[in-house]
Design a protein around this motif. Structure first.
Motif, PDB file in Angstrom:
ATOM      1  N   TRP A 123      60.753  -7.636 -34.645  1.00  0.00           N
ATOM      2  CA  TRP A 123      59.586  -7.398 -33.793  1.00  0.00           C
ATOM      3  C   TRP A 123      59.851  -7.884 -32.376  1.00  0.00           C
ATOM      4  N   ASN A 124      60.539  -8.998 -32.249  1.00  0.00           N
ATOM      5  CA  ASN A 124      60.868  -9.533 -30.925  1.00  0.00           C
ATOM      6  C   ASN A 124      61.709  -8.540 -30.132  1.00  0.00           C
ATOM      7  N   TYR A 125      62.558  -7.793 -30.854  1.00  0.00           N
ATOM      8  CA  TYR A 125      63.406  -6.822 -30.162  1.00  0.00           C
ATOM      9  C   TYR A 125      62.675  -5.509 -29.901  1.00  0.00           C
ATOM     10  N   TYR A 126      62.220  -4.847 -30.957  1.00  0.00           N
ATOM     11  CA  TYR A 126      61.600  -3.540 -30.786  1.00  0.00           C
ATOM     12  C   TYR A 126      60.154  -3.637 -30.303  1.00  0.00           C
TER      13      TYR A 126
ATOM     14  N   TRP B  82      57.967 -15.057 -29.009  1.00  0.00           N
ATOM     15  CA  TRP B  82      58.474 -14.543 -30.284  1.00  0.00           C
ATOM     16  C   TRP B  82      59.870 -15.064 -30.598  1.00  0.00           C
ATOM     17  N   SER B  83      60.636 -15.391 -29.589  1.00  0.00           N
ATOM     18  CA  SER B  83      61.918 -16.050 -29.841  1.00  0.00           C
ATOM     19  C   SER B  83      61.687 -17.410 -30.488  1.00  0.00           C
TER      20      SER B  83
ATOM     21  N   TYR C 198      61.542 -15.253 -49.283  1.00  0.00           N
ATOM     22  CA  TYR C 198      60.468 -14.575 -48.556  1.00  0.00           C
ATOM     23  C   TYR C 198      60.374 -15.094 -47.119  1.00  0.00           C
ATOM     24  N   LEU C 199      60.573 -16.395 -46.956  1.00  0.00           N
ATOM     25  CA  LEU C 199      60.565 -16.967 -45.609  1.00  0.00           C
ATOM     26  C   LEU C 199      61.707 -16.405 -44.770  1.00  0.00           C
ATOM     27  N   ALA C 200      62.880 -16.262 -45.386  1.00  0.00           N
ATOM     28  CA  ALA C 200      64.034 -15.725 -44.656  1.00  0.00           C
ATOM     29  C   ALA C 200      63.775 -14.295 -44.199  1.00  0.00           C
ATOM     30  N   LEU C 201      63.186 -13.478 -45.064  1.00  0.00           N
ATOM     31  CA  LEU C 201      62.883 -12.098 -44.686  1.00  0.00           C
ATOM     32  C   LEU C 201      61.813 -12.053 -43.602  1.00  0.00           C
ATOM     33  N   PHE C 202      60.833 -12.935 -43.684  1.00  0.00           N
ATOM     34  CA  PHE C 202      59.818 -13.005 -42.636  1.00  0.00           C
ATOM     35  C   PHE C 202      60.456 -13.387 -41.304  1.00  0.00           C
ATOM     36  N   ALA C 203      61.392 -14.325 -41.350  1.00  0.00           N
ATOM     37  CA  ALA C 203      62.064 -14.754 -40.120  1.00  0.00           C
ATOM     38  C   ALA C 203      62.816 -13.591 -39.482  1.00  0.00           C
ATOM     39  N   PHE C 204      63.527 -12.808 -40.296  1.00  0.00           N
ATOM     40  CA  PHE C 204      64.250 -11.668 -39.717  1.00  0.00           C
ATOM     41  C   PHE C 204      63.275 -10.607 -39.212  1.00  0.00           C
ATOM     42  N   ALA C 205      62.144 -10.448 -39.886  1.00  0.00           N
ATOM     43  CA  ALA C 205      61.127  -9.500 -39.415  1.00  0.00           C
ATOM     44  C   ALA C 205      60.617  -9.905 -38.035  1.00  0.00           C
ATOM     45  N   THR C 206      60.469 -11.204 -37.788  1.00  0.00           N
ATOM     46  CA  THR C 206      60.039 -11.652 -36.453  1.00  0.00           C
ATOM     47  C   THR C 206      61.113 -11.356 -35.415  1.00  0.00           C
ATOM     48  N   TRP C 207      62.383 -11.453 -35.829  1.00  0.00           N
ATOM     49  CA  TRP C 207      63.461 -11.100 -34.887  1.00  0.00           C
ATOM     50  C   TRP C 207      63.392  -9.615 -34.534  1.00  0.00           C
TER      51      TRP C 207
ATOM     52  N   ILE D 203      54.783  -4.340 -25.579  1.00  0.00           N
ATOM     53  CA  ILE D 203      54.162  -5.449 -24.855  1.00  0.00           C
ATOM     54  C   ILE D 203      54.806  -5.567 -23.479  1.00  0.00           C
ATOM     55  N   THR D 204      53.986  -5.722 -22.461  1.00  0.00           N
ATOM     56  CA  THR D 204      54.480  -5.855 -21.092  1.00  0.00           C
ATOM     57  C   THR D 204      54.664  -7.330 -20.754  1.00  0.00           C
ATOM     58  N   GLY D 205      55.805  -7.622 -20.167  1.00  0.00           N
ATOM     59  CA  GLY D 205      56.088  -8.989 -19.753  1.00  0.00           C
ATOM     60  C   GLY D 205      57.283  -9.016 -18.829  1.00  0.00           C
ATOM     61  N   LYS D 206      57.719 -10.202 -18.492  1.00  0.00           N
ATOM     62  CA  LYS D 206      58.869 -10.322 -17.592  1.00  0.00           C
ATOM     63  C   LYS D 206      60.156  -9.812 -18.236  1.00  0.00           C
ATOM     64  N   HIS D 207      60.154  -9.713 -19.560  1.00  0.00           N
ATOM     65  CA  HIS D 207      61.341  -9.226 -20.273  1.00  0.00           C
ATOM     66  C   HIS D 207      61.235  -7.743 -20.593  1.00  0.00           C
ATOM     67  N   SER D 208      60.395  -7.004 -19.905  1.00  0.00           N
ATOM     68  CA  SER D 208      60.210  -5.582 -20.191  1.00  0.00           C
ATOM     69  C   SER D 208      61.337  -4.766 -19.562  1.00  0.00           C
ATOM     70  N   TYR D 209      62.470  -4.743 -20.263  1.00  0.00           N
ATOM     71  CA  TYR D 209      63.636  -4.014 -19.775  1.00  0.00           C
ATOM     72  C   TYR D 209      64.039  -2.921 -20.761  1.00  0.00           C
TER      73      TYR D 209
END
Length: 359
Positions: free
Chosen positions: A341-344, A303-304, A330-339, A350-356
């Motif tokens: 989602w990547n955080y929250y 997701w990063s 719209y692309l800019a807002l979508f990009a921030f939405a992915t950021w 989602i479980t992964g090595k970054h599950s802190y």
């Protein structure tokens, strides 16, 4: 309990008190910003300027000032401000949240002063949290969230100090900060503790700090982009002879022009994008040290990269004919939405090595 442990616990308690205190100060700043917008809505200056432009898309930008003379409001000769560029309208920036009124400006200045105090108190909470665990204060989602809001406010205050026309962001910013801190203290809070072995590295200072900074500044760019869409619709309606509602007129006429908002958002996103690229590279190097591989398609890594691609697409769209303006926004807002989602989303669901997440 040893003396060192007791000291660390006291520092952690002080940090908590400072974070809650900053929330109280930000609440006062929120109320002051509300007052700024309310009193600004009574501005006759903004309405007169709008009437003089007549909503015409090709009309030159006009700024009007009013002054009292013998108890009667007298309009000075309008000053023409040209902001024309290829494909843009000649529309003036609005007078700001205070609407050009003295009382609105006073409340706005009070709000900014309170925001500065809230920032200093919250920053103190971040520092004491770091002292309590003797490490970088962003080892879990609670610490990341508190630091994120601190950096976002700090970036906003820096723009103000540089004399940028961004005070209109204040109400949205303190509202977001209060929501962020409310979520952090209610659902994400984690007691001060040492790091898991994978995080115990100097790369924590480099990789995570840049990620926080990028997210905080991307947030300011997203606010500008969102308001650009509203202001652009408002200007389009005026240009086509429409009559916006009273609420839209009162609020949107005080914002900078769509062209100014678009330019601000673009400059913010373009300036931070290289640092986000560095964040991903630094994370890969850290992964090589911690897990023996630079890239493993972990959900956080994926997701990063998606966020990087989304912002790269936005920047490319800005240089591509037919994709400027609303499509790029719209692309800019979508990009921030992915950021976001990547955080929250990735951290919590989602479980992964970054599950802190620590929740």
């Amino acid at each position: 309990m040893t003396l060192a442990a007791a000291t660390n616990e006291n520092l952690a308690n002080i940090s908590n008190v400072l974070v809650y205190s900053s929330m109280a100060v930000y609440t006062l700043a929120f109320l002051a910003h509300i007052a700024e917008w309310v009193f600004g809505s009574r501005s006759k200056v903004g309405r007169t300027a709008a009437a003089l432009t007549g909503g015409a898309a090709a009309a030159p930008a006009v700024q009007v000032t009013a002054k009292a003379k013998g108890g009667t409001a007298v309009l000075d000769r309008p000053k023409v401000v040209t902001r024309s560029a290829a494909g843009t309208r000649d529309v003036p920036d609005g007078p700001g949240a205070d609407g050009g009124t003295e009382q609105g400006d006073i409340y706005g200045r009070i709000a900014v002063s309170l925001t500065i105090v809230g920032f200093l108190v919250e920053a103190g909470g971040v520092v004491t949290r770091a002292m309590s665990v003797q490490r970088a204060p962003w080892g879990n989602m609670y610490e990341f969230s508190v630091t994120f809001s601190t950096v976002a406010v700090g970036a906003y205050l820096v723009l103000l100090a540089l004399k940028k026309n961004v005070r209109w962001i204040g109400l949205i910013l303190v509202t977001t900060v209060l929501l962020d801190l409310g979520v952090a203290t209610t659902w994400l809070y984690t007691d001060s503790d040492q790091l898991v072995p994978a995080l115990d590295s100097y790369w924590l200072w480099i990789h995570v700090s840049t990620a926080i900074f990028c997210g905080a500044v991307f947030y300011l760019g997203a606010v500008g982009t969102l308001l650009y869409l509203f202001r652009d619709s408002y200007e389009n309606k005026l240009a086509n002879g429409g009559k916006p509602g009273s609420f839209a007129t009162s609020v949107l006429e005080r914002l900078p022009s769509a062209a100014s908002l678009d330019k601000l958002s673009y400059r913010i996103n373009a300036a931070v994008f290289p640092l986000w690229t560095f964040t991903i590279i630094a994370g890969a190097i850290w992964a090589g040290d911690a897990w023996g591989r630079y890239w493993g398609w972990d959900p956080k890594e994926v997701w990063s990269f998606v966020t990087w691609v989304a912002y790269a697409a936005y920047l490319h769209a800005r240089a591509t004919a037919g994709w400027k303006g609303r499509k790029a926004a719209y692309l800019a807002l979508f990009a921030f939405a992915t950021w976001l989602w990547n955080y929250y989303g990735v951290n919590i669901f989602i479980t992964g090595k970054h599950s802190y997440a620590g929740v």
